[in-house]
Design an enzyme around this catalytic site. Structure first.
Site, PDB file in Angstrom:
ATOM      1  CB  SER A 107      -0.865   0.019   1.268  1.00 33.02           C
ATOM      2  OG  SER A 107      -0.071   0.470   2.365  1.00 33.02           O
ATOM      3  CG  ASP A 108       1.509   5.817  -1.268  1.00 31.71           C
ATOM      4  OD1 ASP A 108       1.413   6.550  -2.264  1.00 31.71           O
ATOM      5  OD2 ASP A 108       2.448   5.938  -0.434  1.00 31.71           O
ATOM      6  CD1 TRP A 109       2.078   7.200   5.689  1.00 31.28           C
ATOM      7  CD2 TRP A 109       4.259   7.064   5.287  1.00 31.28           C
ATOM      8  NE1 TRP A 109       2.726   7.512   6.830  1.00 31.28           N
ATOM      9  CE2 TRP A 109       4.057   7.448   6.631  1.00 31.28           C
ATOM     10  CE3 TRP A 109       5.566   6.922   4.837  1.00 31.28           C
ATOM     11  CZ2 TRP A 109       5.112   7.686   7.501  1.00 31.28           C
ATOM     12  CZ3 TRP A 109       6.621   7.161   5.710  1.00 31.28           C
ATOM     13  CH2 TRP A 109       6.383   7.535   7.031  1.00 31.28           C
TER      14      TRP A 109
END
Ligand code: GLC
Length: 718
Positions: A265-267
């Site tokens: 996932s992104d942050w």
């Protein structure tokens, strides 16, 4: 460790240990890390306990062989099964040798050099202990209000795809046998660049037809080139957040495309399913992301706090967790970490290879090739004999590395004044121009420096925090103080050469008419000042071509070259005066189109010739034109081939880039440039989403930019 051994390891793991592999923490959480690790993205307070840290599977944002070896060593002493950490970081356009931002590299149209820059970045990153880079970013970008256009290679799916391949080749090479390459992670899946209003993290909504035609190809190209990982995007896509989007990831990415690598996932994007409004709590967010196929949760704690309950309550099958863990263990195995957890980390090699002369030389060459000459009435190239005044906030600025240059340093950066002084020792530099300049004293010192000069070099642009992530702007002009400065200087009636350091196509009102020449330098990186000086003084002739259109104004956005004709095109022979697709207050076309860029010479193109007027399936068609340097200095031209499908089952763009080639020509030299296409180059998504070509009439264009009208026609017969 082979597949069977990995399977055995998996069977030895507790559910807690499996959940630990699914979380990625920033370095400050890791024992063995020095204080103040580099933190990227928004940081949230988190309740992560000691056990979780001991079980964690990967780390983001670490750098430095000594630091990373220490973190790994301490971790292996604590992790029950001795499973090594993966170290991932954002090495997007360089590690310590910072290359031009990717949008600039896209304007170089030099795939080999782009690959070389990614390889150099991989070498510096890997000897510093990094295993994976969060790059390439390949989000198609048509909206310069969006701050992250600097991170993409622009508005065209074909050009983006070619650069995506080049970057993956450069980063990865044969990383399973070469410890000086890294695994890459294509991002942000998917269509992050289409955020409404150009506002970061905003809604994305488009037809699957448009998504497949323009927004998906570059991700697919990266994966076809062997990219190991995919990062999910922050945005929703057609109502569902990418990070919880089963159709997008299970159906399309994994089933249709056959991707079986690691999805991260992104942050914070897993936990953001809650504010998106598709998860009531962290537990539901964890379930949805895992069901959608996200293997690693970056920097939030949904998985680690809820996977156990989801499994024990029978909501989530443990096999879903196992498949995610196994993909992560396989990547560690591919990187050789079970045999050598320290992989390429080597302090001695760090000192030898980082910022090496040849990396700097590549950075200087790429920065020169990435700059785009937008206007020149003859003011360029400068002569060493001219008395130059260097004015403006970027005259001596180190802020030319751009976003994602977190490891680049000021002392390593060649600023514009240093570059110019290598040509003209007596250049006058106006004191104290800062980005928010405009104070009367600064304008006075600018006028004084200009007063005694033959030519004004005006260094303007956007500070890097006006660009990049969360850097969206509604007004894409230069800051008022800089526009005021130009207005003051133009009264001196001296030639003004404006150099722009920025991360997006700008609205050039207040600059385009006031400047005799405009060089778009973007954020050119560590060697930027020298490369710009090389261009200004003609050691190198500008050759960059825009990978993204410059709009007339923000009101015109989105404006891109491969648009559809509409039923009332303004330029039709029988077009009415009013009732056509137009603005009352602006031209339809951009200020500068995709593919545009001037040089210090001129080129002529002969008529387009075809190997046949008919292209049959299974055969090829060769399209040629002779290009001649009709000026008196050598230069490199980017010859571009565009195709137009005159009639399709759905509307077809007015032009589509299909091939390009950089060609070096001495004064008077002529070369025949030939491109070969076949039926597959003419395929497109039909209304039923089948990807097919249709028999019919086509035009091909060869020229210097997307306005090329040097054309020929052929028929595709099936
Ligand atoms: C950021 C960015 C992403 C980056 C990640 C890790 O929010 O969206 O591109 O790789 O965080 O730093």
């Amino acid at each position: 460790m082979n597949e069977q051994q990995l399977q055995t390891l998996l069977e030895q793991m507790t559910l807690d240990e499996k959940a630990g592999q699914l979380i990625q923490l920033a370095t400050p959480f890791l024992k063995g890390s020095s204080d103040g690790g580099q933190i990227t993205g928004p940081m949230e307070g988190m309740g992560i306990n000691e056990k979780v840290v001991e079980n964690t599977g990967s780390v983001l944002g670490a750098s430095g062989a000594k630091e990373i070896k220490n973190i790994q060593k301490v971790h292996l002493e604590q992790n029950r099964l001795g499973i090594p950490l993966l170290f991932m970081s954002d090495i997007v356009h360089g590690y310590k040798t910072i290359f031009p931002v990717p949008l600039a590299v896209g304007c170089s149209w030099d795939l080999d050099l782009a690959e070389k820059s990614a390889e150099a970045a991989a070498v510096e990153a890997s000897v510093s202990g990094i295993h994976v880079t969060f790059a390439p970013m390949v989000d198609l970008s048509r909206d310069p209000r969006w701050g992250r256009v600097m991170e993409s290679t622009g508005e065209d799916a074909y050009l983006n795809s070619e650069f995506a391949r080049a970057f993956v080749r450069g980063f990865q090479g044969d990383f399973e046998n070469d410890n000086q390459r890294v695994a890459s992670c294509v991002k942000h899946f998917a269509a992050y660049g289409a955020a409404e209003g150009g506002r970061d993290y905003n809604t994305v909504d488009m037809s699957e037809w448009q998504l497949r035609e323009n927004y998906l190809p570059a991700y697919k190209a990266a994966l076809d080139e062997g990219c190991e990982m995919v990062m999910t995007a922050f945005n929703i896509l057609n109502g569902v957040p990418s990070t919880g989007n089963k159709d997008l990831m299970r159906e399309l990415l994994r089933k249709e495309w056959g991707f079986n690598g690691v999805l991260i996932s992104d942050w914070g994007a897993v936990k953001e399913l809650i504010p998106h409004g598709v998860a009531e709590d962290e537990k539901e967010a964890a379930r949805k992301a895992l069901e959608a196929g996200v293997d690693i949760e970056m920097m939030t704690e949904c998985y680690i706090n809820h996977v156990q309950n989801l499994v024990s309550e029978g909501i989530l099958s443990e096999s879903l967790v196992d498949e995610a863990v196994l993909r992560i263990l396989k990547l560690k195995q591919k990187l050789g970490l079970f045999d050598n957890p320290y992989r390429g980390a080597d302090e001695k090699l760090e000192s030898e290879l980082i910022l090496s002369d040849n990396h700097r030389a590549t950075a200087r060459e790429l920065a020169a090739k990435s700059a785009v000459l937008l206007k020149n009435d003859g003011a360029l190239p400068l002569k060493k004999s001219q008395k130059a005044a260097l004015i403006g906030p970027f005259a001596e600025s180190h802020d030319i590395l751009g976003p994602w240059s977190w490891l680049g340093s000021k002392e390593d950066t060649i600023t514009l004044d240093r570059g110019i002084r290598s040509y003209a020792k007596d250049v006058q530099i106006a004191e104290g121009s800062g980005i928010d300049s405009g104070s009367s004293s600064q304008i006075q010192s600018a006028l004084k420096a200009a007063h005694e000069a033959d030519v004004i070099v005006l260094a303007l642009g956007e500070s890097s925090d006006m660009s990049g992530e969360a850097g969206s702007r509604t007004d894409i002009r230069l800051p008022e103080s800089q526009l005021d400065l130009i207005q003051e200087l133009k009264h001196l009636n001296k030639p003004i050469v404006t150099v722009l350091f920025n991360g997006r196509p700008l609205d050039l009102h207040g600059v385009i008419d006031e400047s005799n020449a405009i060089l778009e330098a973007w954020y050119p990186g560590t060697e930027g000042g020298q490369a710009v000086a090389d261009l200004l003084y003609g050691t190198t002739a500008p050759s960059g071509k825009l990978a993204m259109s410059f709009p007339q104004s923000a009101g015109q956005i989105p404006v891109y070259y491969n648009h559809y004709n509409t039923g009332r095109p303004k330029n039709a022979p029988d077009a009415q005066e009013r009732y056509v697709s137009q603005y009352l207050d602006s031209p339809n076309g951009p200020l500068f189109p995709f593919g545009y860029g001037l040089s210090y010479t001129t080129y002529s193109y002969s008529d387009v010739s075809l190997s046949s007027q008919v292209l049959k399936e299974g055969e090829t068609l060769t399209i040629s034109s002779k290009v001649k340097n009709t000026g008196d200095v050598a230069g490199e031209e980017v010859v571009q081939l565009y195709v137009k499908d005159l009639s399709g089952e759905v509307v077809r763009p007015v032009k589509e880039l299909k091939r390009f080639e950089r060609v070096y020509l001495k004064p008077g030299q002529e070369k025949e440039i030939s491109f070969t296409i076949d039926e597959s180059d003419l395929r497109y998504y039909h209304s039923n989403l089948e990807y097919l070509s249709d028999a019919g009439d086509f035009k091909v264009f060869i020229g210097c930019d997307s306005k090329a009208n040097n054309s020929a026609s052929f028929k595709l017969v099936k």
